[in-house]
Design an enzyme around this catalytic site. Structure first.
Site, PDB file in Angstrom:
ATOM      1  N   GLU A   9      33.874  18.225  11.402  1.00  0.00           N
ATOM      2  CA  GLU A   9      32.367  17.600  12.823  1.00  0.00           C
ATOM      3  C   GLU A   9      32.484  18.735  12.789  1.00  0.00           C
ATOM      4  O   GLU A   9      32.938  19.482  13.547  1.00  0.00           O
ATOM      5  CB  GLU A   9      33.554  16.518  13.528  1.00  0.00           C
ATOM      6  CG  GLU A   9      34.523  15.580  13.392  1.00  0.00           C
ATOM      7  CD  GLU A   9      34.683  15.116  14.629  1.00  0.00           C
ATOM      8  OE1 GLU A   9      35.042  14.938  15.957  1.00  0.00           O
ATOM      9  OE2 GLU A   9      35.720  13.812  14.435  1.00  0.00           O
ATOM     10  N   GLU A  32      27.583  10.057  14.012  1.00  0.00           N
ATOM     11  CA  GLU A  32      28.247   8.216  14.979  1.00  0.00           C
ATOM     12  C   GLU A  32      27.350   8.305  16.184  1.00  0.00           C
ATOM     13  O   GLU A  32      26.757   9.294  16.861  1.00  0.00           O
ATOM     14  CB  GLU A  32      29.449   8.806  14.775  1.00  0.00           C
ATOM     15  CG  GLU A  32      30.467   7.897  16.065  1.00  0.00           C
ATOM     16  CD  GLU A  32      32.342   7.997  15.855  1.00  0.00           C
ATOM     17  OE1 GLU A  32      32.188   9.317  14.883  1.00  0.00           O
ATOM     18  OE2 GLU A  32      32.498   7.911  16.686  1.00  0.00           O
ATOM     19  N   LYS A  67      36.366  15.746   5.414  1.00  0.00           N
ATOM     20  CA  LYS A  67      34.910  15.583   6.013  1.00  0.00           C
ATOM     21  C   LYS A  67      35.417  16.536   7.673  1.00  0.00           C
ATOM     22  O   LYS A  67      36.217  16.811   7.850  1.00  0.00           O
ATOM     23  CB  LYS A  67      35.041  14.103   6.780  1.00  0.00           C
ATOM     24  CG  LYS A  67      33.625  14.073   7.712  1.00  0.00           C
ATOM     25  CD  LYS A  67      33.174  12.398   8.020  1.00  0.00           C
ATOM     26  CE  LYS A  67      34.456  11.650   8.881  1.00  0.00           C
ATOM     27  NZ  LYS A  67      35.394  12.046  10.093  1.00  0.00           N
ATOM     28  N   SER A  75      40.999   8.816  12.466  1.00  0.00           N
ATOM     29  CA  SER A  75      40.807   7.900  13.929  1.00  0.00           C
ATOM     30  C   SER A  75      42.440   7.215  13.499  1.00  0.00           C
ATOM     31  O   SER A  75      42.980   6.022  14.339  1.00  0.00           O
ATOM     32  CB  SER A  75      40.344   6.971  14.045  1.00  0.00           C
ATOM     33  OG  SER A  75      39.916   6.427  12.351  1.00  0.00           O
TER      34      SER A  75
HETATM   35  O1  KIV Z   1      38.135   8.924  12.082  1.00  0.00           O
HETATM   36  C1  KIV Z   1      37.198   7.558  11.179  1.00  0.00           C
HETATM   37  O2  KIV Z   1      37.634   7.128  11.992  1.00  0.00           O
HETATM   38  C2  KIV Z   1      35.944   8.743  11.225  1.00  0.00           C
HETATM   39  C3  KIV Z   1      34.934   7.251  11.116  1.00  0.00           C
HETATM   40  C4  KIV Z   1      35.105   6.767  12.407  1.00  0.00           C
HETATM   41  C5  KIV Z   1      33.333   7.498  10.316  1.00  0.00           C
HETATM   42  O3  KIV Z   1      35.501   9.481  11.699  1.00  0.00           O
END
Ligand code: KIV
Length: 266
Positions: free
Chosen positions: A117, A184, A115, A47
């Site tokens: 997706e 999410e 992380k 993000s």
């Molecule tokens: O990129 C991000 O900030 C995220 C969160 C919203 C979980 O993946």
């Protein structure tokens, strides 16, 4: 400062029913402040593409950009568990890509976990990453890197077929070795079912109160990024307004020669 948070602490929090708090950070100043405030997990989210770079989506974010943000955040963190996002197309094309780029985030970015997706289609890549000793956090529901596939940012898992898919993806991710899953923008009853079924913690964003923890984009919850009005965000501040009024005051003080004063001069 309390003891350093590690993966084991995050798993234990679910076991004893203690809710996990998580927020995003993209630079040293914010990570230092979040860490001092006692947050459990800091995510260097892709993000950053939206709130730092001003992209419309997270899709253009590159590995080099993520590494820059991870390095900056790392310098401010002593206690929180530090997780870094794998950006779009850094793991989807091949297991080798996934492995090398996860390695870069750990080695160059200094994060403690990555992380990714997605569900079943990326389980093999996740297994490879976990096998070399890199902890992985999953991310299901509305996965922003797939925005064009979804055709927007609407709630996922409202229909039975999609809800069942998310549930089976969650079980597959757990089997592949992830230590936690971000859920999410899914209905809270679905997040409740998944959270009950899994041994590992769920971290919700727009997924209701039954998740084992919650995450928000820090700029959203502080009211710093006020371009979007998201139902699931609670505003704990109004920093955008504070910045605008402080800057207006500064401009006025410069124009009226009220700044700098004699005390602010040498
Ligand atoms: O990129 C991000 O900030 C995220 C969160 C919203 C979980 O993946």
């Amino acid at each position: 400062m309390k003891d350093k948070i590690r993966i084991g602490n995050i798993l234990k929090m679910k076991a004893v029913g203690k809710k996990i708090s998580a927020l995003t950070a993209y630079d040293f100043t914010f990570s230092y402040l979040l860490d001092q405030s006692g947050i459990d997990i800091i995510l260097v989210g892709d993000s950053c593409g939206n709130v730092c770079a001003g992209y419309e989506t997270t899709i253009p974010v590159t590995m080099d950009e993520m590494i820059y943000h991870c390095k900056s955040v790392k310098r401010g963190v002593k206690r929180a568990l530090l997780v870094g996002d794998m950006p779009f197309m850094s793991y989807q094309a091949s297991e080798e890509d996934g492995l090398r780029n996860a390695g870069r985030l750990i080695k160059e970015g200094g994060v403690e976990a990555v992380k990714l997706e997605g569900g079943k289609p990326i389980c093999r890549i996740i297994e490879k990453i976990v096998d070399v000793g890199i902890p992985v956090m999953g991310h299901l529901g509305l996965t922003p890197q797939s925005v064009h596939g979804y055709g927007g940012y609407s709630v996922r898992g409202k229909r039975t077929k999609e809800a069942d898919q998310i549930k089976s993806d969650a079980l597959a991710l757990q089997k592949a070795g992830v230590f936690a899953i971000v859920l999410e923008k899914i209905p809270s009853h679905l997040a409740k079912e998944i959270s009950k079924e899994l041994d590992i913690p769920t971290i919700g964003i727009g997924a209701g109160k039954y998740c084992d923890g919650q995450i928000l984009v820090t700029y959203d919850m502080l009211g710093l990024f006020d371009k979007m009005n998201l139902k699931f965000v609670r505003n704990y501040g109004n920093l955008a307004e504070e910045i605008r009024s402080s800057v207006k005051q500064y401009i006025e003080d410069v124009q009226t020669e009220n700044f700098p004063s004699a005390n602010e001069s040498y």
